[in-house]
Design a protein around this motif. Structure first.
Motif, PDB file in Angstrom:
ATOM      1  N   GLY A 210       0.771  -1.238   0.000  1.00  0.00           N
ATOM      2  CA  GLY A 210       0.000   0.000   0.000  1.00  0.00           C
ATOM      3  C   GLY A 210       0.799   1.283   0.000  1.00  0.00           C
ATOM      4  N   ALA A 211       2.118   1.220  -0.114  1.00  0.00           N
ATOM      5  CA  ALA A 211       2.926   2.439  -0.055  1.00  0.00           C
ATOM      6  C   ALA A 211       2.666   3.333  -1.263  1.00  0.00           C
ATOM      7  CB  ALA A 211       4.407   2.095   0.014  1.00  0.00           C
ATOM      8  N   GLU A 212       2.566   4.623  -0.997  1.00  0.00           N
ATOM      9  CA  GLU A 212       2.429   5.630  -2.048  1.00  0.00           C
ATOM     10  C   GLU A 212       3.660   6.531  -2.123  1.00  0.00           C
ATOM     11  OE1 GLU A 212      -2.276   6.586  -2.122  1.00  0.00           O
ATOM     12  OE2 GLU A 212      -1.276   6.975  -0.214  1.00  0.00           O
ATOM     13  N   VAL A 213       4.460   6.528  -1.060  1.00  0.00           N
ATOM     14  CA  VAL A 213       5.723   7.262  -0.995  1.00  0.00           C
ATOM     15  C   VAL A 213       6.786   6.301  -0.480  1.00  0.00           C
ATOM     16  CG1 VAL A 213       6.969   9.223  -0.008  1.00  0.00           C
ATOM     17  CG2 VAL A 213       4.506   9.416  -0.469  1.00  0.00           C
ATOM     18  N   ILE A 214       7.931   6.238  -1.170  1.00  0.00           N
ATOM     19  CA  ILE A 214       9.058   5.418  -0.728  1.00  0.00           C
ATOM     20  C   ILE A 214      10.147   6.351  -0.203  1.00  0.00           C
ATOM     21  CG2 ILE A 214      10.759   3.668  -1.358  1.00  0.00           C
ATOM     22  CD1 ILE A 214       7.850   2.744  -1.697  1.00  0.00           C
ATOM     23  N   ILE A 215      10.527   6.165   1.058  1.00  0.00           N
ATOM     24  CA  ILE A 215      11.621   6.922   1.662  1.00  0.00           C
ATOM     25  C   ILE A 215      12.892   6.082   1.544  1.00  0.00           C
ATOM     26  CG2 ILE A 215      12.477   8.046   3.736  1.00  0.00           C
ATOM     27  CD1 ILE A 215       9.963   9.342   2.625  1.00  0.00           C
ATOM     28  N   ASN A 216      13.924   6.652   0.920  1.00  0.00           N
ATOM     29  CA  ASN A 216      15.139   5.912   0.575  1.00  0.00           C
ATOM     30  C   ASN A 216      16.377   6.635   1.132  1.00  0.00           C
ATOM     31  OD1 ASN A 216      17.054   5.602  -2.468  1.00  0.00           O
ATOM     32  ND2 ASN A 216      16.940   4.058  -0.856  1.00  0.00           N
TER      33      ASN A 216
ATOM     34  N   THR B 202       7.524   2.929 -12.501  1.00  0.00           N
ATOM     35  CA  THR B 202       6.927   1.598 -12.638  1.00  0.00           C
ATOM     36  C   THR B 202       5.966   1.277 -11.504  1.00  0.00           C
ATOM     37  OG1 THR B 202       8.857   0.600 -11.562  1.00  0.00           O
ATOM     38  CG2 THR B 202       8.845   0.670 -13.982  1.00  0.00           C
ATOM     39  N   ASN B 203       6.099   2.017 -10.386  1.00  0.00           N
ATOM     40  CA  ASN B 203       5.221   1.781  -9.244  1.00  0.00           C
ATOM     41  C   ASN B 203       4.281   2.947  -8.970  1.00  0.00           C
ATOM     42  OD1 ASN B 203       6.168  -0.906  -7.998  1.00  0.00           O
ATOM     43  ND2 ASN B 203       8.066   0.212  -8.382  1.00  0.00           N
ATOM     44  N   GLN B 204       4.345   3.979  -9.807  1.00  0.00           N
ATOM     45  CA  GLN B 204       3.467   5.144  -9.697  1.00  0.00           C
ATOM     46  C   GLN B 204       3.440   5.657  -8.253  1.00  0.00           C
ATOM     47  OE1 GLN B 204       0.086   3.042 -11.654  1.00  0.00           O
ATOM     48  NE2 GLN B 204       0.187   4.692 -13.161  1.00  0.00           N
ATOM     49  N   ALA B 205       4.633   6.026  -7.784  1.00  0.00           N
ATOM     50  CA  ALA B 205       4.803   6.484  -6.404  1.00  0.00           C
ATOM     51  C   ALA B 205       5.860   7.577  -6.371  1.00  0.00           C
ATOM     52  CB  ALA B 205       5.232   5.322  -5.509  1.00  0.00           C
ATOM     53  N   TYR B 206       5.849   8.364  -5.301  1.00  0.00           N
ATOM     54  CA  TYR B 206       6.981   9.242  -5.033  1.00  0.00           C
ATOM     55  C   TYR B 206       8.117   8.411  -4.452  1.00  0.00           C
ATOM     56  CZ  TYR B 206       4.101  13.531  -5.360  1.00  0.00           C
ATOM     57  OH  TYR B 206       3.308  14.563  -5.788  1.00  0.00           O
TER      58      TYR B 206
ATOM     59  N   LEU C 229      -0.369  13.523  -2.481  1.00  0.00           N
ATOM     60  CA  LEU C 229      -0.716  12.112  -2.613  1.00  0.00           C
ATOM     61  C   LEU C 229      -1.961  11.886  -3.453  1.00  0.00           C
ATOM     62  CD1 LEU C 229       1.342  12.151  -0.182  1.00  0.00           C
ATOM     63  CD2 LEU C 229       0.353   9.935   0.388  1.00  0.00           C
ATOM     64  N   ASP C 230      -2.808  12.904  -3.582  1.00  0.00           N
ATOM     65  CA  ASP C 230      -3.928  12.782  -4.519  1.00  0.00           C
ATOM     66  C   ASP C 230      -3.427  12.666  -5.953  1.00  0.00           C
ATOM     67  OD1 ASP C 230      -5.945  12.764  -2.662  1.00  0.00           O
ATOM     68  OD2 ASP C 230      -6.308  14.919  -2.751  1.00  0.00           O
ATOM     69  N   TYR C 231      -2.290  13.292  -6.225  1.00  0.00           N
ATOM     70  CA  TYR C 231      -1.665  13.183  -7.546  1.00  0.00           C
ATOM     71  C   TYR C 231      -1.223  11.740  -7.803  1.00  0.00           C
ATOM     72  CZ  TYR C 231       2.116  13.845 -11.011  1.00  0.00           C
ATOM     73  OH  TYR C 231       2.958  13.757 -12.088  1.00  0.00           O
ATOM     74  N   VAL C 232      -0.659  11.080  -6.790  1.00  0.00           N
ATOM     75  CA  VAL C 232      -0.309   9.666  -6.926  1.00  0.00           C
ATOM     76  C   VAL C 232      -1.552   8.848  -7.267  1.00  0.00           C
ATOM     77  CG1 VAL C 232       0.522   7.620  -5.684  1.00  0.00           C
ATOM     78  CG2 VAL C 232       1.682   9.814  -5.378  1.00  0.00           C
ATOM     79  N   ARG C 233      -2.613   9.091  -6.533  1.00  0.00           N
ATOM     80  CA  ARG C 233      -3.840   8.314  -6.732  1.00  0.00           C
ATOM     81  C   ARG C 233      -4.444   8.559  -8.110  1.00  0.00           C
ATOM     82  NH1 ARG C 233      -4.978  10.340  -0.654  1.00  0.00           N
ATOM     83  NH2 ARG C 233      -3.405   8.955   0.285  1.00  0.00           N
TER      84      ARG C 233
ATOM     85  N   VAL D  70      14.300  13.640  -5.620  1.00  0.00           N
ATOM     86  CA  VAL D  70      12.890  13.307  -5.411  1.00  0.00           C
ATOM     87  C   VAL D  70      12.287  13.062  -6.785  1.00  0.00           C
ATOM     88  CG1 VAL D  70      10.672  14.051  -4.503  1.00  0.00           C
ATOM     89  CG2 VAL D  70      12.789  14.785  -3.365  1.00  0.00           C
ATOM     90  N   ALA D  71      11.695  11.878  -6.972  1.00  0.00           N
ATOM     91  CA  ALA D  71      11.048  11.539  -8.242  1.00  0.00           C
ATOM     92  C   ALA D  71       9.557  11.376  -8.016  1.00  0.00           C
ATOM     93  CB  ALA D  71      11.634  10.254  -8.818  1.00  0.00           C
ATOM     94  N   GLY D  72       8.773  11.772  -9.022  1.00  0.00           N
ATOM     95  CA  GLY D  72       7.328  11.693  -8.945  1.00  0.00           C
ATOM     96  C   GLY D  72       6.784  10.424  -9.570  1.00  0.00           C
ATOM     97  N   PRO D  73       5.475  10.202  -9.484  1.00  0.00           N
ATOM     98  CA  PRO D  73       4.866   8.934  -9.905  1.00  0.00           C
ATOM     99  C   PRO D  73       4.861   8.687 -11.405  1.00  0.00           C
ATOM    100  CG  PRO D  73       3.176  10.488  -9.194  1.00  0.00           C
ATOM    101  CD  PRO D  73       4.496  11.099  -8.842  1.00  0.00           C
ATOM    102  N   GLY D  74       5.322   9.634 -12.189  1.00  0.00           N
ATOM    103  CA  GLY D  74       5.528   9.386 -13.606  1.00  0.00           C
ATOM    104  C   GLY D  74       6.998   9.181 -13.938  1.00  0.00           C
TER     105      GLY D  74
END
Length: 297
Positions: free
Chosen positions: A157-163, A185-189, A230-234, A206-210
């Motif tokens: 369920g992650a929408e943001v990955i902290i690395n 590929t995972n449509q996430a930040y 996060l609405d942008y991710v969705r 920082v990379a976006g979901p595209g």
């Protein structure tokens, strides 16, 4: 709209105890960027990469980070530190909620073998919830090189990955491509925070979901303050990035079962034929890696 502001602290740090310096940097972020919700540090920022500094968790370092989070009312990702658990040492990230409580701990799944010697890998992908915002995943440095780790976080369920990262080698440029690919590929930040100075070569990003690069830092100290939506991710997951591919839906709906996942990597004859994981030797021979702890890298 569901916005969440993150400040990545790309700090030029020396080896040794950096707790006081980090505390001051967090204070400065809170004073300058009052709208920031979370602060993220680079991997092993607190004490550097010496396993001799490993300590049990909970412990004194976690107590100090909990106090920072509580004092400033921030979510705080401490990068990571070496955790001693019995005879094992793990590279572990701790996440603190604004009240100072522990929201998550993640043990690095893939230590940077054969160089991160004496460190045991974790076995679980880790996600945590920010109430009213969304779900976040943790991938420490080399973890992000493994699509299986990131996909497992997305599956949970992650929408943001902290690395959090500590990279001081020429492959940081490659990591930037991996971060963008993981995001697309995972449509996430994906928020990838490296260290600078004696410990790393910066270029946090920082990379976006595209897969778009929202920001790439330079090589020195930098505070990367970004406002994530996060609405942008969705929306990207629902409609595709700019109305294009919807890879997570295609993955969900496809009939395929991939043997690399069903049977596990160890069942691959091709991977088994690669031989043991060893350090290259300058003589052209092979230097056996025996997992001895090193305190000088």
């Amino acid at each position: 709209m569901t916005h969440f502001a993150i400040a990545g602290l790309q700090l030029a740090l020396p080896r040794g105890d950096n707790l006081d310096r980090i505390g001051e940097e967090v204070r400065l972020v809170r004073r300058r960027f009052r709208w920031v919700d979370m602060v993220v540090l680079g991997e092993l920022s607190c004490f550097g990469p010496a396993t001799a500094n490993a300590q049990p968790l909970p412990g004194p370092a976690e107590d100090a980070f909990a106090a920072m989070a509580r004092e400033h009312g921030l979510w705080l990702v401490n990068g990571s530190l070496f955790e001693r658990d019995g005879d094992a040492i793990y590279n572990t990230t701790s996440v603190f909620a604004p009240d100072g409580s522990i929201a998550a701990r993640h043990r690095k799944v893939y230590p940077f073998y054969p160089y991160e010697e004496g460190v045991t890998g974790g076995i679980e992908p880790t996600v945590f919830d920010v109430p009213g915002v969304g779900r976040f995943g943790l991938a420490i440095c080399y973890d992000v090189w493994f699509p299986e780790v990131v996909r497992s976080l997305i599956w949970r369920g992650a929408e943001v990955i902290i690395n959090p990262v500590m990279t001081n080698t020429i492959d940081r440029d490659v990591e930037l491509s991996i971060v963008r690919a993981a995001a697309a590929t995972n449509q996430a930040y994906v928020v990838s925070v490296n260290v600078a100075g004696d410990l790393g070569n910066g270029r946090s990003c920082v990379a976006g979901p595209g897969g778009e690069m929202i920001h790439e830092a330079g090589e020195g100290r930098e505070v990367i303050a970004v406002d994530l939506d996060l609405d942008y991710v969705r929306r990207c997951r629902e409609r595709g990035w700019h109305g294009l591919g919807q890879p997570l839906k295609s993955l969900r709906d496809g009939p395929q079962h991939f043997e690399a996942f069903d049977r596990g990597p160890g069942a691959s004859p091709t991977l088994q034929a690669l031989g043991p994981l060893v350090q290259p030797a300058s003589s052209g021979g092979r230097q056996e890696w025996r997992g001895r702890a090193r305190n000088d890298t």
